[in-house]
Write an enzyme that holds these catalytic residues in place. Structure first.
Site, PDB file in Angstrom:
ATOM      1  N   GLY A 154       0.812  -1.209   0.000  1.00  0.00           N
ATOM      2  CA  GLY A 154       0.000   0.000   0.000  1.00  0.00           C
ATOM      3  C   GLY A 154       0.844   1.257   0.000  1.00  0.00           C
ATOM      4  N   GLY A 156       1.799   3.214   2.416  1.00  0.00           N
ATOM      5  CA  GLY A 156       2.822   3.255   3.454  1.00  0.00           C
ATOM      6  C   GLY A 156       4.062   2.481   3.047  1.00  0.00           C
ATOM      7  N   ASP A 202      -8.685  -2.360  -0.710  1.00  0.00           N
ATOM      8  CA  ASP A 202      -9.518  -1.161  -0.522  1.00  0.00           C
ATOM      9  C   ASP A 202      -9.602  -0.272  -1.754  1.00  0.00           C
ATOM     10  OD1 ASP A 202     -10.165  -1.722   2.152  1.00  0.00           O
ATOM     11  OD2 ASP A 202      -8.257  -0.923   2.839  1.00  0.00           O
ATOM     12  N   MET A 244     -15.125  -4.139   4.661  1.00  0.00           N
ATOM     13  CA  MET A 244     -13.908  -3.393   4.987  1.00  0.00           C
ATOM     14  C   MET A 244     -13.895  -2.046   4.279  1.00  0.00           C
ATOM     15  SD  MET A 244     -10.836  -6.183   5.189  1.00  0.00           S
ATOM     16  CE  MET A 244     -10.639  -7.173   6.665  1.00  0.00           C
ATOM     17  N   GLY A 612     -16.280 -18.369 -30.548  1.00  0.00           N
ATOM     18  CA  GLY A 612     -16.364 -18.259 -31.999  1.00  0.00           C
ATOM     19  C   GLY A 612     -14.962 -18.233 -32.591  1.00  0.00           C
ATOM     20  N   MET A 699     -21.287 -23.911 -19.979  1.00  0.00           N
ATOM     21  CA  MET A 699     -21.092 -23.462 -18.601  1.00  0.00           C
ATOM     22  C   MET A 699     -20.398 -22.098 -18.587  1.00  0.00           C
ATOM     23  SD  MET A 699     -17.572 -23.729 -18.040  1.00  0.00           S
ATOM     24  CE  MET A 699     -17.520 -23.732 -16.293  1.00  0.00           C
ATOM     25  N   ARG A 774     -16.567 -12.584 -37.882  1.00  0.00           N
ATOM     26  CA  ARG A 774     -17.251 -11.915 -36.777  1.00  0.00           C
ATOM     27  C   ARG A 774     -16.285 -11.492 -35.668  1.00  0.00           C
ATOM     28  NH1 ARG A 774     -22.704 -13.123 -37.037  1.00  0.00           N
ATOM     29  NH2 ARG A 774     -23.000 -13.246 -34.784  1.00  0.00           N
TER      30      ARG A 774
END
Length: 822
Positions: A154, A156, A202, A244, A612, A699, A774
């Site tokens: 982060g 810091g 975050d 959080m 495709g 799926m 396509r």
């Protein structure tokens, strides 16, 4: 051996004609591409890491995807000839030295892609904050010749790294004076180069649209929300979820947007006095419209206007006391940090890791520390301290309770998320709605894609907020000409964001043969604008409607298309609604398939994906799951390529690699089928590995939409409806009392191009489109294919023309330049 050779010869003869054809086509494409871009391309082969040492560490809180970043740094560093080191336990390991700093090998990061957390450990180190601690750290790095540091953490952690870099020469001088190192060593290792990557769930670091771990944390939250919704509906309950975000409300805000929460409380938007009564009234209205549940999301750092903390328990007690609703609290806690990283985070971290090594290789003593960031769909380098300073400005604005300023400093993406949530979650009274006599219809076209329902919900609610009457068309254009058109209200689309597939129904039928009937329905319902949500068929449909304007004035109205297909094959946009969900489904399945071979003999899996002729899913899933190869139509291959891949995998299997993964796009080659490749690998792998094949099928098209697709669909749909409103006002003919326009810029596709959301006339996209296959003629993701090969230890060429330029943090970007990421 003779029998095996005969078998292979038969396979080769069966497809040699196709192989030669593809080889010629491949060479032709390469030469054409070189002719188009003769001098402006730059390849990373010119960069060499020989004689350099790179170390990677993770610091601060852990985040899913950190391991993918570590893997990319290690493998890219080794690939270019550098020595690469792990620093275990973050800065503490650097200070302690010894076994905490170990040289890494290629195999050291095998099978870490799917692991959450950080395999090299992370720790907060108070000693590194002192000069004495940094002096120890410098000694341990110099002893190993490490002058290139990649820090994943982060603000810091990155600030500490920059301070270390600034003090470096002074620290070496002090070590020379103490007799710890020789003057020659101080001279040889006189400059420390720092590159940062932000790992934080975050998403609170300025300068990047997304930090590593944020998307995965959103996956955990949305999984919980979806599960809670089923039990809440069963008992007519209200659930208060605490997520959080002590200083940043990103997770709470995007979660609320992605699940259609009734109320959200975040640090950047403290509610006005009397919010309790407003919230309870909103909950009551939701129930009165037939909803059986309420969802309230609270960021752990939420406060009111006076700085008083708003806890989840306080909200629960308030609802029970004022409404009498059965209410429960769920605090997600560290669940949000855990679990397998999402496909988005794996790809993001891999791209950032490779970019970080490139930045270190190109660094000079005068190069300032940089952080690798994501802007729209591009990896960019920004000055580390510029980003840190802006991040600190956000906190300063928050401390001074200048919340509007803090929201702007968070960036355009955060601000747009907030505006969109307000627009969709809180319905204005009829008396406050603008007056409009326009009717707008929404329909889905093509195959279903997760996120379509979120886009429809957003369109309906924004349209109603703009004062329009909204109509839903069921079963695409087939339903349109059959009159399956129904007016929809605000409450009709409640709870749609988390639903997969298409609740409106969708067909591949194009309007071309039924233009007269569709025009008749347009007249009958006085439709003044169309929003079409779908894939390649939607583009073809809009082109047909635009051409039909010459014969049917009913189509001389604003027409807008939102790209939605798992294949990501629509020209004019880098990403389509639904592709992220499909990608996650493939990657999750690949993880399970690879795990199925754990503890068995060496095994290679051949996986066929949908798409495709577009190889996006195969390529990106290959990068995210650590595949050894991914065969796609856009990159022609022949029998020699297949044989080379088999030999490469065989060599890896003879060492320490236990499992191999090969992906194939369904239409990559009509002769080199999945069965053919399976047979080839099976025959050639005898005695070394065995083979299994899987065709993933539909799926990939099912399941609940990912947080990215929910948010992306919601935001671009809202933007499209606002565009439609503007075009309606511009094209309304007051004297005739009707809408009429035939301009090209009133039949548009809204897509994300690099860093921007852009409305593009569909007629202008025709030249960019390969209608036979396509697919777009140019596809951005092809540039990422070499990354998969590099990380799988193939020698390849990688175009780094877009890399190397240090940019600067941009404040207050205009709306037109905003890229919509989650």
């Amino acid at each position: 051996m003779g029998q095996r050779d005969a078998h292979i010869d038969a396979l080769i003869k069966a497809t040699i004609g196709c192989a030669l054809c593809h080889l010629i086509r491949s060479r032709w494409r390469m030469s054409t591409e070189m002719e188009k871009h003769p001098d402006n391309r730059k390849f990373f082969e010119s960069l060499c890491g020989a004689g350099k040492a790179i170390a990677v560490l993770t610091s601060g809180g852990d985040a899913q995807g950190m391991n993918a970043a570590v893997r990319a740094v290690i493998r890219m560093g080794i690939y270019v000839g550098a020595k690469v080191y792990f620093i275990h336990e973050g800065y503490q390991g650097m200070v302690d030295g010894g076994e905490n700093i170990k040289e890494a090998k290629w195999e050291s990061v095998s099978s870490v892609l799917q692991m959450g957390g950080t395999v090299i450990g992370s720790a907060r180190c108070s000693e590194f904050r002192t000069r004495e601690g940094r002096l120890k750290a410098a000694l341990h790095l110099v002893q190993r010749g490490i002058t290139n540091l990649c820090v994943i953490g982060g603000d810091g952690s990155l600030t500490g790294a920059n301070l270390f870099r600034e003090e470096w020469s002074g620290l070496l001088e002090e070590l020379v004076q103490q007799g710890e190192i020789e003057e020659e060593a101080a001279s040889t290792y006189s400059a420390l180069h720092i590159v940062g990557m932000v790992g934080s769930i975050d998403n609170d670091f300025c300068g990047t649209d997304m930090t590593i771990g944020t998307d995965s944390a959103l996956h955990r939250i949305i999984e919980v929300v979806d599960a809670i919704m089923t039990t809440a509906q069963s008992h007519q309950r209200t659930f208060v979820l605490e997520v959080m975000g002590r200083h940043c409300g990103y997770l709470a805000l995007v979660s609320a947007l992605a699940c259609g929460a009734d109320w959200v409380l975040i640090p950047e938007m403290p509610p006005d006095d009397g919010w309790e009564e407003k919230m309870c009234r909103k909950l009551s209205e939701t129930r009165s419209r037939g909803s059986r549940l309420n969802i309230i999301i609270v960021a752990e750092g939420a406060t009111d206007k006076h700085g008083t903390t708003i806890t989840s328990d306080y909200v629960k007690d308030l609802v029970v006391r004022c409404m009498g609703f059965d209410t429960r609290v769920t605090i997600l806690g560290h669940v949000q940090r855990g679990g397998t990283p999402s496909a988005f985070d794996r790809i993001l971290a891999s791209r950032m890791g490779v970019e970080a090594v490139l930045a270190l290789l190109g660094a000079s003593p005068s190069t300032e520390a940089c952080v690798v960031s994501l802007c729209g769909n591009q990896a960019v380098r920004l000055p580390l301290m510029e980003c840190v300073q802006m991040t600190q400005e956000v906190q300063k604005a928050m401390d001074e309770r200048k919340f509007e300023e803090a929201v702007k400093l968070r960036g355009r993406s955060f601000e747009n998320n907030l505006k969109t949530y307000k627009l969709l979650a809180h319905r204005k009274p009829e008396s406050q709605l603008p007056h409009s006599s326009f009717n707008v219809a929404v329909l889905n076209v093509g195959a279903p894609a997760a996120g379509m329902n979120a886009a429809v919900r957003s369109a309906v609610r924004v349209g109603i907020s703009e004062g329009h009457k909204m109509f839903a068309v069921y079963d695409g254009f087939e339903g349109f000409y059959n009159g399956q058109i129904k007016a929809v209200k605000w409450a009709d689309v409640g709870g749609w964001t988390g639903q997969g597939g298409s609740l409106l129904g969708t067909k591949r039928t194009l309007p071309g043969k039924h233009l007269d009937k569709i025009a008749e329905q347009m007249r009958k319902h006085n439709i003044n604008a169309l929003l079409v949500i779908g894939g390649f068929e939607a583009l073809e449909s809009l082109l047909q409607l635009h051409e039909a304007r010459l014969h049917f004035e009913e189509f001389c109205v604003p027409l807008c298309m939102l790209p939605a297909t798992i294949s990501n094959n629509v020209p004019g946009t880098d990403l389509t609604i639904g592709a992220d969900t499909a990608l996650n489904a493939i990657v999750e399945t690949c993880d399970r398939i690879k795990q199925s071979a754990s503890g068995t003999k060496r095994r290679v899996f051949i996986i066929e994906t949908m798409g495709g002729f577009c190889g996006y899913l195969a390529s990106m899933a290959g990068l995210a799951s650590g595949a050894d190869a991914a065969y796609v139509y856009e990159e022609p291959f022949d029998i020699r390529d297949l044989q080379s891949n088999v030999e490469h995998l065989t060599e890896k299997m003879k060492t320490s690699i236990q499992r191999g993964l090969v992906l194939r796009n369904e239409n990559s080659n009509k002769n080199y089928t999945t069965d053919f490749i399976y047979q080839l690998y099976t025959e050639e792998g005898k005695g070394v590995f065995d083979c299994r094949k899987n065709v993933l099928g539909h799926m990939q098209q099912g399941g609940a939409p990912s947080p990215f697709d929910r948010n992306f669909g919601t935001k671009i749909s809202a933007k499209a409806m606002q565009w439609i409103s503007r075009k309606l006002k511009e094209s309304y003919r007051q004297g005739e009392g009707r809408v009429f326009t035939s301009a090209e810029d009133t039949a548009c596709l809204l897509g994300m191009r690099r860093r921007a959301l852009v409305f593009q006339p569909v007629v202008q996209l025709k030249d960019d489109t390969d209608f036979v296959h396509r697919i777009p003629k140019e596809q951005w993701w092809l540039k990422l294919r070499p990354l998969m090969k590099i990380l799988a230890k193939y020698k390849t060429s990688y175009d780094i023309s877009d890399s190397g330029q240090l940019e600067h943090v941009v404040r207050n970007q205009s709306k037109e330049s905003e890229a919509s990421t989650i």
